[in-house]
Design a protein around this motif. Sequence first.
Motif, PDB file in Angstrom:
ATOM      1  N   THR A 133       0.809  -1.223   0.000  1.00  0.00           N
ATOM      2  CA  THR A 133       0.000   0.000   0.000  1.00  0.00           C
ATOM      3  C   THR A 133       0.839   1.270   0.000  1.00  0.00           C
ATOM      4  N   ASP A 134       2.176   1.135   0.057  1.00  0.00           N
ATOM      5  CA  ASP A 134       3.045   2.323   0.086  1.00  0.00           C
ATOM      6  C   ASP A 134       3.024   3.047  -1.257  1.00  0.00           C
ATOM      7  N   PRO A 135       3.144   4.384  -1.239  1.00  0.00           N
ATOM      8  CA  PRO A 135       3.215   5.156  -2.498  1.00  0.00           C
ATOM      9  C   PRO A 135       4.566   4.923  -3.178  1.00  0.00           C
ATOM     10  N   PHE A 136       4.601   4.008  -4.110  1.00  0.00           N
ATOM     11  CA  PHE A 136       5.858   3.574  -4.714  1.00  0.00           C
ATOM     12  C   PHE A 136       6.607   4.721  -5.382  1.00  0.00           C
ATOM     13  N   SER A 137       5.918   5.522  -6.163  1.00  0.00           N
ATOM     14  CA  SER A 137       6.582   6.608  -6.911  1.00  0.00           C
ATOM     15  C   SER A 137       7.245   7.610  -5.977  1.00  0.00           C
ATOM     16  N   GLU A 138       6.565   7.940  -4.882  1.00  0.00           N
ATOM     17  CA  GLU A 138       7.135   8.898  -3.935  1.00  0.00           C
ATOM     18  C   GLU A 138       8.389   8.343  -3.278  1.00  0.00           C
ATOM     19  N   LYS A 139       8.309   7.098  -2.855  1.00  0.00           N
ATOM     20  CA  LYS A 139       9.469   6.486  -2.208  1.00  0.00           C
ATOM     21  C   LYS A 139      10.634   6.350  -3.184  1.00  0.00           C
ATOM     22  N   LEU A 140      10.332   5.981  -4.423  1.00  0.00           N
ATOM     23  CA  LEU A 140      11.389   5.851  -5.418  1.00  0.00           C
ATOM     24  C   LEU A 140      12.024   7.204  -5.719  1.00  0.00           C
ATOM     25  N   SER A 141      11.209   8.248  -5.810  1.00  0.00           N
ATOM     26  CA  SER A 141      11.750   9.593  -6.062  1.00  0.00           C
ATOM     27  C   SER A 141      12.651  10.034  -4.920  1.00  0.00           C
ATOM     28  N   GLU A 142      12.239   9.723  -3.698  1.00  0.00           N
ATOM     29  CA  GLU A 142      13.014  10.131  -2.531  1.00  0.00           C
ATOM     30  C   GLU A 142      14.368   9.432  -2.487  1.00  0.00           C
ATOM     31  N   ILE A 143      14.371   8.123  -2.678  1.00  0.00           N
ATOM     32  CA  ILE A 143      15.640   7.391  -2.601  1.00  0.00           C
ATOM     33  C   ILE A 143      16.534   7.717  -3.801  1.00  0.00           C
ATOM     34  N   THR A 144      15.920   7.980  -4.946  1.00  0.00           N
ATOM     35  CA  THR A 144      16.700   8.367  -6.127  1.00  0.00           C
ATOM     36  C   THR A 144      17.390   9.702  -5.906  1.00  0.00           C
ATOM     37  N   ALA A 145      16.688  10.642  -5.260  1.00  0.00           N
ATOM     38  CA  ALA A 145      17.283  11.948  -4.983  1.00  0.00           C
ATOM     39  C   ALA A 145      18.489  11.818  -4.053  1.00  0.00           C
ATOM     40  N   ILE A 146      18.389  10.919  -3.082  1.00  0.00           N
ATOM     41  CA  ILE A 146      19.505  10.701  -2.152  1.00  0.00           C
ATOM     42  C   ILE A 146      20.725  10.177  -2.903  1.00  0.00           C
ATOM     43  N   ILE A 147      20.524   9.175  -3.741  1.00  0.00           N
ATOM     44  CA  ILE A 147      21.645   8.574  -4.468  1.00  0.00           C
ATOM     45  C   ILE A 147      22.193   9.547  -5.511  1.00  0.00           C
ATOM     46  N   ARG A 148      21.304  10.299  -6.159  1.00  0.00           N
ATOM     47  CA  ARG A 148      21.740  11.271  -7.158  1.00  0.00           C
ATOM     48  C   ARG A 148      22.645  12.334  -6.518  1.00  0.00           C
ATOM     49  N   GLY A 149      22.258  12.794  -5.321  1.00  0.00           N
ATOM     50  CA  GLY A 149      23.076  13.772  -4.626  1.00  0.00           C
ATOM     51  C   GLY A 149      24.453  13.213  -4.295  1.00  0.00           C
ATOM     52  N   TRP A 150      24.489  11.955  -3.876  1.00  0.00           N
ATOM     53  CA  TRP A 150      25.765  11.298  -3.564  1.00  0.00           C
ATOM     54  C   TRP A 150      26.618  11.188  -4.814  1.00  0.00           C
ATOM     55  N   TYR A 151      25.985  10.798  -5.911  1.00  0.00           N
ATOM     56  CA  TYR A 151      26.709  10.680  -7.184  1.00  0.00           C
ATOM     57  C   TYR A 151      27.219  12.052  -7.644  1.00  0.00           C
ATOM     58  N   GLY A 152      26.420  13.083  -7.424  1.00  0.00           N
ATOM     59  CA  GLY A 152      26.819  14.419  -7.835  1.00  0.00           C
ATOM     60  C   GLY A 152      28.131  14.849  -7.211  1.00  0.00           C
ATOM     61  N   TYR A 153      28.415  14.336  -6.017  1.00  0.00           N
ATOM     62  CA  TYR A 153      29.666  14.697  -5.340  1.00  0.00           C
ATOM     63  C   TYR A 153      30.791  13.722  -5.657  1.00  0.00           C
TER      64      TYR A 153
END
Length: 465
Positions: free
Chosen positions: A302-322
Amino acid sequence: MIFEKIYDTDNLQTAWSHVRAAKSPAGIDRVTYTDFGKNLSSNLHTIQKQLQNETYQPLPVVVFEKKKEKGKPRPIGISTIRDKVVQQAVVRVITPLFDKNFLPCCYAYRPGHSALDAVNKAGRLIKAGHVWALQMDVETFFDTINHDIVLDLIKRTVDEKPLMRLISRLLKAKIFREMGLFDNTVGSQQGSGLSPLLSNIYMHPVDHFLWEKYKDTYLRFSDDITLFSDEKEKLEQAQGIIEQCLNQLKLSVNKSKTLMTHLSSGIVYLGYYMDVRGRGPDKKSTDQLQHRLSDFDRLRKTDPFSEKLSEITAIIRGWYGYYKTLRPVKPPNILSVIALVKLACEFDEPNLAREMLKKGREFKHNHPDASYALGELFTTLGMQNQAMREYAQAIELDPAMEKAKEKVRNIQEKETDAYKAIENSHSFSSITTLTIVKGTINLLAIIRNWAFTDLRKKHIKELLK
């Protein structure tokens, strides 16, 4: 006058936009940024009049201690939303006046400068033969900034009495801590919009002296001081000089963090491990990322998959950016697998994407959107067998998922086209049938059976030659 620019309507509006974008927490008055925005015009007008008439008084700053993995807890200050708007309004106006005088050795909290710039500079120094590094850290830096000294340094550049009085009030706002109200006699709270700029203003005399003496072998990021040299003896002499410079500003060195290292042994600098061979994310930074990703271990249907995926993707993207790499990251859950594969595809690393996709088999889940997302990734990478399996899993978890059904139909249609191409090929007539003990089996039937195995592509490719 500079002071008039601070309460300019456009400047206040821009300052508010910055605070809202940061989603700053409520201060002692418990007014959230959402509450403040509901009466924005009135609130900004009130601030403007109070600044103009010099009747503005900041409210007490709520201070709490943020625990660290090692060392003492770090005190963090939370100002009210209205005070954050004023802080940003001041910073926006006076930053250009100071930043133009800051030296190239100063990398923190500056427009157009970053920690990665400092890391890149350190890398160039190491390659040039500066294989000794002296690393020093100021003891409780923000908490020990002397008010009289920093105000005097500001006054040398912007000597307007109304402005100086405003900055002084912001700097000396009372502190609410452990259910008590205290005067603020020293330090600039971490969390204040003013603190980053004030820290660079405060350390500028140190920068000036050390830059003149050591030029670009001297780097500073906030209170982290690093000096590179080709000889250890030069750094031993420099250590005492740096301590004297800090003492003049009533600052002291954190002895436990003072290191003198040859780069053959490696150093950790701003989240990077660096040595004479190169650099990469240090273990602590990687472990911190892994810990953040583990927060997404639980994925309910029942979890909002798209929201959770966007959140975790943003975390990894920020890490990759550095760090500019994803390879040290080990996905701890299905969401992190999907996010990592998406980013690997985006950054044109298909081999890494395939490696990550294989790890997806390790994680059980019951979310149809996760299966569908995996199917899409397999399709992107040309792995139709695996894509079909994931789409089928999505339909099993959610029989009403029409988009998964459509994907299955599309794959089946493509398979049918492939069979027809084989039947019409010139070489097919010579191998149309295969005789076995019980009779003749149509080769097309065999290929259909192979269509859902990992060998399918290899065999079809051979047959189409």
